[in-house]
Design a protein around this motif. Structure first.
Motif, PDB file in Angstrom:
ATOM      1  N   LYS A  55       0.836  -1.193   0.000  1.00 14.45           N
ATOM      2  CA  LYS A  55       0.000   0.000   0.000  1.00 14.45           C
ATOM      3  C   LYS A  55       0.873   1.246   0.000  1.00 14.45           C
ATOM      4  N   THR A  56       0.453   2.244  -0.763  1.00 18.36           N
ATOM      5  CA  THR A  56       1.093   3.548  -0.676  1.00 18.36           C
ATOM      6  C   THR A  56       0.559   4.242   0.579  1.00 18.36           C
ATOM      7  N   PRO A  57       1.246   5.250   1.094  1.00 19.42           N
ATOM      8  CA  PRO A  57       0.740   5.953   2.277  1.00 19.42           C
ATOM      9  C   PRO A  57      -0.672   6.509   2.090  1.00 19.42           C
ATOM     10  N   SER A  58      -0.949   7.087   0.918  1.00 17.15           N
ATOM     11  CA  SER A  58      -2.287   7.654   0.689  1.00 17.15           C
ATOM     12  C   SER A  58      -3.347   6.562   0.670  1.00 17.15           C
ATOM     13  N   ASP A  59      -3.031   5.436   0.023  1.00 20.43           N
ATOM     14  CA  ASP A  59      -3.976   4.315  -0.015  1.00 20.43           C
ATOM     15  C   ASP A  59      -4.160   3.729   1.377  1.00 20.43           C
ATOM     16  N   PHE A  60      -3.067   3.685   2.144  1.00 16.47           N
ATOM     17  CA  PHE A  60      -3.125   3.161   3.509  1.00 16.47           C
ATOM     18  C   PHE A  60      -4.095   3.986   4.356  1.00 16.47           C
ATOM     19  N   LEU A  61      -3.939   5.314   4.308  1.00 15.92           N
ATOM     20  CA  LEU A  61      -4.803   6.192   5.099  1.00 15.92           C
ATOM     21  C   LEU A  61      -6.254   6.129   4.629  1.00 15.92           C
ATOM     22  N   GLN A  62      -6.441   6.121   3.314  1.00 17.17           N
ATOM     23  CA  GLN A  62      -7.796   6.083   2.776  1.00 17.17           C
ATOM     24  C   GLN A  62      -8.500   4.777   3.129  1.00 17.17           C
ATOM     25  N   SER A  63      -7.747   3.668   3.081  1.00 17.12           N
ATOM     26  CA  SER A  63      -8.359   2.371   3.376  1.00 17.12           C
ATOM     27  C   SER A  63      -8.689   2.219   4.860  1.00 17.12           C
ATOM     28  N   ILE A  64      -8.001   2.995   5.721  1.00 15.11           N
ATOM     29  CA  ILE A  64      -8.367   3.013   7.141  1.00 15.11           C
ATOM     30  C   ILE A  64      -9.725   3.694   7.300  1.00 15.11           C
ATOM     31  N   LYS A  65      -9.887   4.830   6.604  1.00  6.72           N
ATOM     32  CA  LYS A  65     -11.132   5.599   6.710  1.00  6.72           C
ATOM     33  C   LYS A  65     -12.331   4.811   6.199  1.00  6.72           C
ATOM     34  N   THR A  66     -12.121   4.051   5.128  1.00  5.19           N
ATOM     35  CA  THR A  66     -13.239   3.316   4.522  1.00  5.19           C
ATOM     36  C   THR A  66     -13.416   1.917   5.109  1.00  5.19           C
ATOM     37  N   ASN A  67     -12.478   1.525   5.993  1.00  2.00           N
ATOM     38  CA  ASN A  67     -12.472   0.183   6.599  1.00  2.00           C
ATOM     39  C   ASN A  67     -12.090  -0.924   5.613  1.00  2.00           C
ATOM     40  N   ARG A  68     -11.680  -0.552   4.397  1.00  3.07           N
ATOM     41  CA  ARG A  68     -11.257  -1.557   3.420  1.00  3.07           C
ATOM     42  C   ARG A  68      -9.998  -2.291   3.887  1.00  3.07           C
ATOM     43  N   THR A 107      -0.240 -21.137   3.326  1.00  4.89           N
ATOM     44  CA  THR A 107       0.274 -19.775   3.513  1.00  4.89           C
ATOM     45  C   THR A 107       0.979 -19.703   4.864  1.00  4.89           C
ATOM     46  N   LYS A 108       2.292 -19.616   4.831  1.00  3.72           N
ATOM     47  CA  LYS A 108       3.057 -19.635   6.084  1.00  3.72           C
ATOM     48  C   LYS A 108       3.373 -18.238   6.604  1.00  3.72           C
ATOM     49  N   ARG A 109       3.298 -17.219   5.719  1.00  2.06           N
ATOM     50  CA  ARG A 109       3.697 -15.887   6.137  1.00  2.06           C
ATOM     51  C   ARG A 109       2.868 -14.834   5.413  1.00  2.06           C
ATOM     52  N   LYS A 110       2.477 -13.779   6.150  1.00  8.12           N
ATOM     53  CA  LYS A 110       1.749 -12.657   5.562  1.00  8.12           C
ATOM     54  C   LYS A 110       2.441 -11.363   5.957  1.00  8.12           C
ATOM     55  N   LEU A 111       2.585 -10.453   5.003  1.00  7.16           N
ATOM     56  CA  LEU A 111       3.279  -9.192   5.255  1.00  7.16           C
ATOM     57  C   LEU A 111       2.511  -8.025   4.648  1.00  7.16           C
ATOM     58  N   LEU A 112       2.617  -6.878   5.307  1.00  2.00           N
ATOM     59  CA  LEU A 112       2.059  -5.639   4.761  1.00  2.00           C
ATOM     60  C   LEU A 112       3.213  -4.671   4.529  1.00  2.00           C
ATOM     61  N   VAL A 113       3.365  -4.210   3.287  1.00  3.13           N
ATOM     62  CA  VAL A 113       4.436  -3.279   2.936  1.00  3.13           C
ATOM     63  C   VAL A 113       3.835  -1.909   2.649  1.00  3.13           C
ATOM     64  N   VAL A 114       4.294  -0.898   3.379  1.00  3.70           N
ATOM     65  CA  VAL A 114       3.898   0.483   3.088  1.00  3.70           C
ATOM     66  C   VAL A 114       4.978   1.070   2.188  1.00  3.70           C
ATOM     67  N   ASP A 115       4.600   1.361   0.950  1.00  4.83           N
ATOM     68  CA  ASP A 115       5.543   1.774  -0.090  1.00  4.83           C
ATOM     69  C   ASP A 115       5.537   3.291  -0.242  1.00  4.83           C
ATOM     70  N   GLY A 116       6.491   3.961   0.426  1.00  2.00           N
ATOM     71  CA  GLY A 116       6.560   5.418   0.375  1.00  2.00           C
ATOM     72  C   GLY A 116       6.639   5.996   1.779  1.00  2.00           C
ATOM     73  N   THR A 117       6.569   7.315   1.883  1.00  2.00           N
ATOM     74  CA  THR A 117       6.659   7.973   3.192  1.00  2.00           C
ATOM     75  C   THR A 117       5.418   8.821   3.449  1.00  2.00           C
ATOM     76  N   PHE A 118       5.251   9.183   4.708  1.00  2.00           N
ATOM     77  CA  PHE A 118       4.147  10.054   5.103  1.00  2.00           C
ATOM     78  C   PHE A 118       4.624  11.505   5.214  1.00  2.00           C
ATOM     79  N   SER A 119       5.746  11.817   4.560  1.00  3.50           N
ATOM     80  CA  SER A 119       6.369  13.133   4.714  1.00  3.50           C
ATOM     81  C   SER A 119       5.503  14.275   4.187  1.00  3.50           C
TER      82      SER A 119
END
Length: 223
Positions: free
Chosen positions: A47-60, A79-91
């Protein structure tokens, strides 16, 4: 190692990974990247930072994470492992905004503790490439399954000039698996570093706390 990438990630993730590893473009029902190695799957959501924040608001975000958490198989492999990558900064956001901080910190802890999904932050292309390179290598070689073990390290030397005795102890303690206490024992017995270096394995073994294995190691290092 198979690397499956969702077709919607073709312009970003696919272009980065295919520069160092073969990829397969697929329509993934869950996640953005799936690694398949040793008959097990690793599921990654990006997720990009903007998508991350937006998906929190929408509960997606929570719906996606819940489905990831419940995922038991991908393409027929467990499935042995799950990861969430935030791609970018919140600067680009206003960091004095207390409401933003509460949203982010609350979300981070919810993801880690409740959904039990680790988070990785990749600030730019180089960081994202390094993340995938290392992850692919570690999964392929099963390094992520290793049991943690103690690692030897050497304490940094104080800026202040040490007395001669302490300098000797500092040098001897740099031998792997010796440390300050055993270095002190060795110096009490032999007094000088030269004498330690000239000692036989049997003589070293007689020092309190050294034993045969450490004696052999010291002898091998100094000869």
């Amino acid at each position: 190692m198979r690397v499956l990438i969702d077709w919607r990630e073709k312009d970003r993730v696919a272009s980065i990974i295919k520069s160092f590893h073969p990829i397969e473009m697929r329509q993934l029902k869950l996640g953005d990247v799936v690694l398949i190695s040793n008959e097990e799957a690793c599921l990654i959501e990006r997720k990009t930072p903007s998508d991350f924040l937006q998906s929190i608001k929408t509960n997606r975000l929570w719906d996606q994470l819940l489905r990831m958490m419940k995922s038991e198989q991908m393409f027929g492999f467990p499935t042995k492992r799950k990861l969430l990558v935030v791609d970018g900064t919140f600067s680009g956001y206003e960091w004095n905004d207390a409401k933003l901080w509460r949203s982010l910190m609350g979300a981070f802890q919810e993801i880690i503790w409740v959904y039990q999904i680790p988070m990785i932050f990749a600030e730019n292309d180089s960081a994202l490439e390094a993340f995938f390179k290392i992850l692919i290598d570690r999964e392929e070689k099963q390094k992520n399954e290793s049991v943690p073990k103690a690692r030897w390290y050497r304490k940094p030397l104080s800026k202040e000039l040490l007395p001669v005795r302490d300098r000797k102890q500092y040098i001897v303690s740099s031998i792997p698996f010796i440390g300050e206490k055993l270095a002190s024992n060795l110096l009490e017995r032999f007094e000088t570093i030269r004498a330690i270096a000239n000692a036989s394995q049997n003589e070293l073994e007689e020092v309190d706390g050294i034993g045969k294995k450490r004696a052999d190691l010291i002898y091998q290092i100094l000869h």
